[in-house]
Design an enzyme around this catalytic site. Structure first.
Site, PDB file in Angstrom:
ATOM      1  N   GLU A 172     -22.400  58.450  17.128  1.00 14.35           N
ATOM      2  CA  GLU A 172     -21.923  59.317  16.369  1.00 14.35           C
ATOM      3  C   GLU A 172     -20.286  59.137  16.032  1.00 14.35           C
ATOM      4  OE1 GLU A 172     -23.108  63.451  16.470  1.00 14.35           O
ATOM      5  OE2 GLU A 172     -25.034  62.883  17.042  1.00 14.35           O
TER       6      GLU A 172
ATOM      7  N   GLU B  92     -25.996  64.434  23.504  1.00 13.46           N
ATOM      8  CA  GLU B  92     -25.254  65.404  23.671  1.00 13.46           C
ATOM      9  C   GLU B  92     -25.734  66.910  24.351  1.00 13.46           C
ATOM     10  OE1 GLU B  92     -23.479  67.015  19.756  1.00 13.46           O
ATOM     11  OE2 GLU B  92     -22.474  64.906  19.697  1.00 13.46           O
TER      12      GLU B  92
END
Length: 544
Positions: free
Chosen positions: A474, A368
């Protein structure tokens, strides 16, 4: 007859504007009064008479506005982002910002700063020039922060070792000219930790000396390395098929320090993951606080040993293991050559340490990378892949796109090497976040299910088109919003949401990794070594 002559010149120059003085001169010719016109015949001038002296009007120089000094206490923020839960200093306020009292009881300071955190202040300034000064301290050195005013970068400063966490020094970091009125100031932490006491707008008195400019580093030259050829490499297609549904060891090695956010890793956790039926584990690691901030950017040996120990526990269980760089806000907020060199150096050390490990160990470039542009992320993906390939030509490598890495970011990202046969594309999914993260809405309508299914279908289509397998490493849903604990997700909706993810991932051959953080996003209780109802749904496709 009158001739008006206009002359303009610059009297002096300021940092922001020039002050222009215009003189209007009246020249008198042949019996004409200044400002009038002649109605008689002209007469010759008397050259023996002294000329009249024409005095120009007095020059009035307007005064520049003088600012009014303003002192901001660091703890008086109005908005914040803090990456840790709770106030480590247990002083002054009860939110997640870490505040402690000064040892002389004269006030409070903000400490335990971490990369990616920020504080915002609503301020009112009078027009004028100011010297922007901060009061900071560090026992370690290596901290780095930026000041933004109304979203514009004003200054970036570093905090060297000052002699202690409460041994403060003033840093004059910028000469700033303000407009009258309300403004928003943001203090953004690029690299921690350091402490901050005050931010001071001092009226400019001419004493400001610009901070010394440190020459930008040149790109790191990659060293000669040993090439390790795996005699039995695993293709990404085989790996993604074998990985099935896995679990994250979240909030553990990715915390500021192990144990800060969740119980420290134990081998029993990994054994329990295996026994429950999970087929892979993702081990997020934040390397910032494990690594020196100056060249050669050495990773602490004890910390590297600890990461290797946890990886070895998982490989010993014959699990696939994904190892990454996780909360690295220091480079995401400041993509300088210095930080790029540090990032490269960390990866060089990771690759060197793990180069002989099982092909079931997979490297993930960066989690991220929120704050970096798409171009920045593309550059990082190419660079890290090169670092890995120089040592491990067949090591499986996971890459993603920008931001919080939704599917659209993966689809927009450049493939780092279209000829590389050991790449895996990756995305994250918590859609819709008002349900999965904030618990402010329900989930489970036909439209909800169709929207989630469409995401997986697009991922599968991209995978087929580019011949690159895909993972979603995720996904998950909170029990409650940890920032607003009164917001609780409906349990039936939670289980249906998780089941939908598992169903769509399995249908399209996408390996999926449940986000377990030992907190609001957990299914495994690390204190009691027991499982929630989510576990049976998650591992069902993995079982014979």
């Amino acid at each position: 007859m009158i001739l008006n002559i206009q002359s303009s010149f610059t009297l002096f120059q300021t940092a922001t504007k020039a002050i222009n003085i215009t003189l209007f001169l009246c020249a008198l010719f042949i019996l004409s009064a200044c400002g009038g016109s002649s109605t008689t015949e002209p007469e010759l001038a008397d050259t023996t008479k002294a000329p009249d002296v024409i005095t120009p009007p007095a020059v009035i120089i307007p005064e520049l506005p003088i600012g009014t000094a303003l002192l901001i206490e660091a703890e008086d923020y109005v908005r914040f982002l803090d990456t840790t839960v709770g106030n480590e200093g247990n002083a002054f306020r009860n939110d997640n910002v870490d505040i402690e009292a000064l040892t002389d009881d004269s006030g409070f300071i903000v400490g335990w700063t971490e990369a990616g955190e920020w504080l915002e202040y609503d301020i009112t300034l009078t027009a004028g020039a100011y010297i922007l000064t901060t009061t900071v301290a560090s026992a370690l050195g290596g901290g780095d922060y930026s000041i933004f005013i109304d979203d514009k970068l004003v200054a970036t400063d570093s905090v060297d070792e000052t002699g202690g966490w409460q041994v403060f020094e003033d840093h004059d970091i910028a000469l700033f000219t303000a407009t009258e009125g309300a403004h928003t100031l943001r203090l953004a932490i690029n690299t921690g930790p350091f402490n901050i006491d005050k931010i001071n707008f001092k009226v400019d008195d001419g004493s400001f000396v610009p901070p010394a400019v440190v020459p930008e580093e040149v790109p790191l030259e990659l060293p000669d390395v040993e090439i390790v050829i795996d005699p039995a490499p695993i293709s990404p297609e085989t790996a993604v098929s074998d990985m099935g549904i896995g679990i994250n060891l979240g909030n553990t090695l990715d915390a500021p320090s192990e144990g800060a956010w969740a119980p420290a890793a134990q081998e029993q956790f990994i054994i329990d993951f295996k026994d429950a039926g999970f087929k892979h584990v993702r081990i997020p690691v934040t390397w910032d606080n494990r690594t020196a901030t100056s060249a050669p950017y050495q990773v602490d040996t004890v910390e590297m040993d600890r990461v290797e120990t946890v990886v070895d526990w998982a490989l010993a269980q014959d699990l696939y293991v994904v190892l990454n760089m996780h909360h690295e806000g220091w480079i995401e907020n400041n993509f300088s050559q210095h930080n790029r060199n540090r990032f490269d150096s960390i990866w060089l050390q990771i690759v060197e340490r793990f180069k002989h490990k099982s092909p079931k160990l997979i490297f993930e470039v960066l989690n991220e990378p929120n704050g970096l542009t798409a171009e920045n992320v593309d550059e990082i993906n190419v660079r890290v892949l090169d670092i890995i390939r120089r040592v491990n030509p067949t090591r499986l490598v996971v890459y993603s796109g920008e931001g919080y890495t939704p599917l659209d970011s993966l689809l927009a990202a450049a493939i780092p090497d279209e000829d590389d046969e050991y790449l895996i594309g990756n995305f994250h999914n918590y859609d819709p976040w008002p349900f999965a993260g904030m618990c402010t809405r329900s989930w489970g309508t036909d439209a909800d299910i169709a929207a989630l299914g469409a995401i997986y279908q697009r991922a599968a289509d991209w995978s087929t088109e580019n011949d690159i397998p895909v993972t979603v490493n995720e996904f998950g849903v909170a029990h409650y919003d940890f920032t607003a604990p009164d917001n609780v997700c409906d349990e039936d909706d939670r289980l249906a949401y998780i089941e939908a993810h598992v169903t769509f991932a399995t249908k399209h051959g996408i390996a999926a990794t449940f986000w377990d953080d030992a907190g609001s996003f957990s299914t495994y209780d690390r204190a009691t070594n027991t499982w929630g109802d989510e576990k049976d749904i998650l591992v069902a496709p993995n079982l014979p």
